[in-house]
Design a protein around this motif. Structure first.
Motif, short mmCIF file in Angstrom:
data_model
loop_
_atom_site.label_atom_id
_atom_site.label_comp_id
_atom_site.label_asym_id
_atom_site.label_seq_id
_atom_site.Cartn_x
_atom_site.Cartn_y
_atom_site.Cartn_z
N SER A 82 0.88 -1.16 0.00
CA SER A 82 0.00 0.00 0.00
C SER A 82 0.92 1.21 0.00
O SER A 82 1.76 1.36 0.90
N THR A 114 -3.86 -2.69 -3.04
CA THR A 114 -4.71 -1.68 -2.44
C THR A 114 -5.81 -1.24 -3.41
O THR A 114 -6.98 -1.15 -3.05
N VAL A 132 -9.84 -1.78 -2.77
CA VAL A 132 -10.80 -0.68 -2.81
C VAL A 132 -11.88 -0.97 -3.87
O VAL A 132 -13.08 -0.74 -3.64
N PHE A 142 -7.72 -6.50 4.17
CA PHE A 142 -6.39 -6.22 3.65
C PHE A 142 -5.33 -6.65 4.66
O PHE A 142 -5.50 -6.47 5.87
N LEU A 198 -8.15 3.28 3.44
CA LEU A 198 -8.68 1.92 3.48
C LEU A 198 -9.96 1.86 4.30
O LEU A 198 -10.98 1.29 3.89
N GLN A 199 -9.91 2.46 5.46
CA GLN A 199 -11.06 2.41 6.37
C GLN A 199 -12.24 3.21 5.81
O GLN A 199 -13.40 2.79 5.94
N ASN A 214 -13.07 3.43 2.83
CA ASN A 214 -13.68 2.62 1.79
C ASN A 214 -14.29 1.34 2.34
O ASN A 214 -14.67 0.45 1.56
N ILE A 238 -12.90 -1.09 4.16
CA ILE A 238 -12.05 -2.28 4.14
C ILE A 238 -11.68 -2.69 5.56
O ILE A 238 -11.32 -1.84 6.39
N THR A 288 -9.42 -3.73 8.30
CA THR A 288 -7.98 -3.52 8.49
C THR A 288 -7.46 -4.22 9.75
O THR A 288 -6.41 -3.86 10.26
#
Length: 313
Positions: free
Chosen positions: A9, A30, A34, A45, A62-63, A65, A67, A69
């Motif tokens: 990433s 990444t 997404v 991820f 990331l968060q 979107n 995802i 983590t």
């Protein structure tokens, strides 16, 4: 979590004229993560991010979107940076990866993905730097029999000091994969001057159930053991930038396969041609929409559905 990604990433700085650059969140895994999340599939991820200012932005992105983590480690090592310059036929890259957080991902214990995670994708420049390359390989190989694996080489020649050694390592990564997605540029790097069908046949002999080779605006071709190739072109769009198109295509493959119940090796091996055509159509539409804006910016699910409906009318 239905689909997981492991790898880098980073921050992509795209050329905006002279020495001006515009920063974007990037890294092939990444971008794909997404894209999957925006296409409506619970996505996780696996990586290590820096605690520097870039790492904080990567984690927040990331968060934002949606995802998962929970498997993202943190490190005080710097973030990986990439600079991208567009050329008439492709993109030119400069990477700064020495000692960066994601390249140093090497947990003592490998992550235990949840049982509902049915696909894992790996590849790209995370396989070109140690210790992450070896640890990711071990992580992927540990998934055999637990979930399906997609391998996307997404290679960057400038980061490969020994092409012969990289090609040899690719045989191990191919053997760990159920599905391979690669660009025609990857195929040429793996086997220079060989026809794509011969290259795909070589990949299939290592164990994958299918190989998909993308050719930019020309579309993609599917190769399977004992079956005729299937080729499909993406719907026409106004192209602004191709960064992230291949990553979005890979995500589209996984989402479309999962929605057709393909979450076992048997289901992947027996998916009929009409099912594959629908999968390729969906992935191509997602990738095409990514190309309509600057940088990697995967589309939302509603946009893909609308483009597919428009293309079919």
């Amino acid at each position: 979590m239905r689909i997981a990604f492991v790898g880098e990433s980073l921050i992509d700085f795209t050329a905006a004229g002279e020495l001006a650059f515009q920063g974007h969140v990037g890294g092939a895994p990444t971008n794909s993560a997404v894209a999957c999340a925006r296409l409506g599939v619970p996505t996780g991820f696996v990586t290590q991010l820096s605690t520097d200012l870039f790492g904080e932005r990567l984690l927040a992105y990331l968060q934002a979107n949606g995802i998962d983590t929970r498997f993202v480690l943190r490190s005080d090592a710097p973030s990986t940076l990439a600079f991208v310059e567009r050329t008439p036929t492709s993109n030119r890259y400069a990477f700064y990866t020495q000692g960066t957080a994601d390249t140093r991902w090497a947990p003592a214990e490998l992550p235990a993905l949840p049982a509902d995670c049915r696909w894992l994708q790996f590849g790209s420049i995370s396989l070109l730097q140690e210790p992450a390359a070896s640890r990711i390989t071990q992580f992927v190989e540990a998934q055999r029999g637990r979930r399906l694996v997609l391998f996307d080489p997404n290679a960057r020649p400038s980061l490969i000091p020994d092409l012969a050694a990289w090609r040899q390592r690719c045989t191990r990564w191919l053997a760990a994969a159920d599905l391979v997605k690669m660009s025609d540029e990857d195929a040429q790097l793996l086997a220079p001057d060989r026809p794509l069908d011969e290259m795909a046949a070589d990949c299939l002999r290592h164990g994958p159930k299918a190989v998909v080779i993308t050719r930019g605006g020309e579309g993609a071709t599917l190769f399977r053991p004992g079956a005729e190739p299937l080729a499909l072109r993406p719907p026409p769009v106004r192209v602004a930038d191709t960064i992230g198109a291949g990553d979005t295509f890979a995500a589209g493959l996984l989402v479309a396969l999962l929605e057709r119940g393909v979450d076992t090796a048997e289901a992947l091996a027996t998916l009929p041609a009409d099912g594959w055509l629908a999968v390729l159509r969906f992935a191509g539409a997602a990738a095409a929409l990514n190309c309509t804006g600057e940088g990697a910016n995967p589309p939302q699910r509603a946009e893909v559905d609308a483009l597919l409906m428009q293309a079919s009318s």
